[in-house]
Design a protein around this motif. Structure first.
Motif: not given
Length: 337
Positions: A216-220, A252-257, A275-277, A317-320
């Motif tokens: 998730d986006s809280s990673f340090q 997962a294939s459709n969930h990238h950080l 966080d691109i879900n 945005l390219k991921n979309t």
């Protein structure tokens, strides 16, 4: 002031399965044009830049259709060469769930792999250019293509053109006997801005770095370790003033950080973690990073953090967007920021 970008590399025809089918399933492929350096050219053109793309294509309807695709998106193709028998292709099996995407190249003997020094009028092309963008793929496909890459670097240096380099290490392409690490390091020693993902950085420099394992986006981020790592890289390759590293963790294939680091003038900056879900197509994400940075360097010359954040937003945005090309506009990228 010179403002033109020039990109050099192989245009490919991509055949993809739909609906998450495997290559062995179904009766149909869809086709799209792409290729790393062409992807960068399209992204830059979409953002309103003057950009010229250089490659070699067969003088066939397939080759001419590829050029039409690029021209429709605003890319200057006047110096594309014709010759050879075929366009390079690749086959894409899309990712699904916990199954990774699969890419199979079919580009041996392609028109671009047969390109040689002396074929391209580099002095004419680069005389009014600000930046030449190349990648490790062009040096990987054949010895003559690698020689043509170094010819372009020689003339860029002669004319004072800045060089942007994407590592783009593709292990399966290095089939002609050259040492990929040694060749890529030779290119790196002659560039002003470079981009790569974390795995490519490790391959090129043979040094481990802290893993990016965000869920998730809280990673340090371990910034002190990264800073020492980039400082040492700059000492080894002092010409390169800006080092951009993209970092991705696939849940997962459709969930990238997705995030990035930028080392510039002795300062290390970090971007947010996006966080691109809902990933649609991750092809060309690195090319979107590079194009976003090249555009942002000009649009925000005094704001390195904005340059980095803009590059990440363009890549996000390219991921979309299906296909290799990032068709995001400046308005959409800045809205995401």
């Amino acid at each position: 002031m010179k403002t033109k970008f020039v990109t050099f590399g192989e245009l490919l025809l991509r055949f993809s399965k739909q609906d998450h089918q495997r290559l062995s399933q179904g009766d149909y492929f869809t086709s799209k044009y792409g290729g790393s350096e062409a992807n960068v050219a399209v992204s830059l053109a979409m953002l309103g830049n003057d950009v010229q793309y250089v490659t070699r294509l067969p003088d066939t309807p397939v080759g001419h259709t590829g050029i039409q695709n690029l021209m429709q998106l605003g890319v200057d193709c006047r110096h594309i060469l014709f010759g050879g028998q075929r366009i390079g292709t690749y086959y894409m099996e899309p990712a699904a769930g916990m199954r990774s995407a699969k890419v199979i190249y079919d580009r041996a003997g392609s028109a671009c792999s047969e390109i040689k020094p002396g074929m391209i009028p580099w002095r004419e092309i680069l005389k009014d250019a600000a930046v030449l963008h190349i990648s490790g793929i062009t040096a990987a496909i054949s010895q003559s293509s690698a020689d043509a890459t170094f010819e372009a670097l020689d003339i860029a240096d002669e004319l004072g053109v800045k060089v942007a380099f994407d590592i783009n290490y593709r292990k399966n392409l290095w089939q002609y006997g050259a040492d990929p690490r040694q060749t890529l390091r030779r290119i790196l020693s002659r560039c002003d801005l470079m981009f790569g993902d974390a795995i490519e950085f490790e391959f090129l420099c043979q040094r481990k770095q802290p893993p990016f394992t965000a869920t998730d986006s809280s990673f340090q981020m371990q910034m002190d370790e990264y800073r020492a790592w980039f400082d040492d890289l700059h000492k080894e390759f002092p010409r390169c003033k800006k080092w951009l590293m993209g970092m991705r963790n696939i849940v997962a294939s459709n969930h990238h950080l997705l995030t990035a680091l930028l080392w510039t003038d002795g300062e290390l900056l970090k971007a947010p973690i996006n966080d691109i879900n809902g990933v649609v197509d991750a092809s060309g994400v690195g090319d979107a990073f590079m194009a976003g940075m090249l555009h942002a360097l000009r649009a925000y010359p005094d704001d390195s953090q904005m340059q980095l954040n803009y590059s990440l937003a363009a890549s996000t945005l390219k991921n979309t967007i299906p296909g290799d090309f990032n068709l995001a506009t400046d308005e959409e990228i800045t809205a995401l920021l």
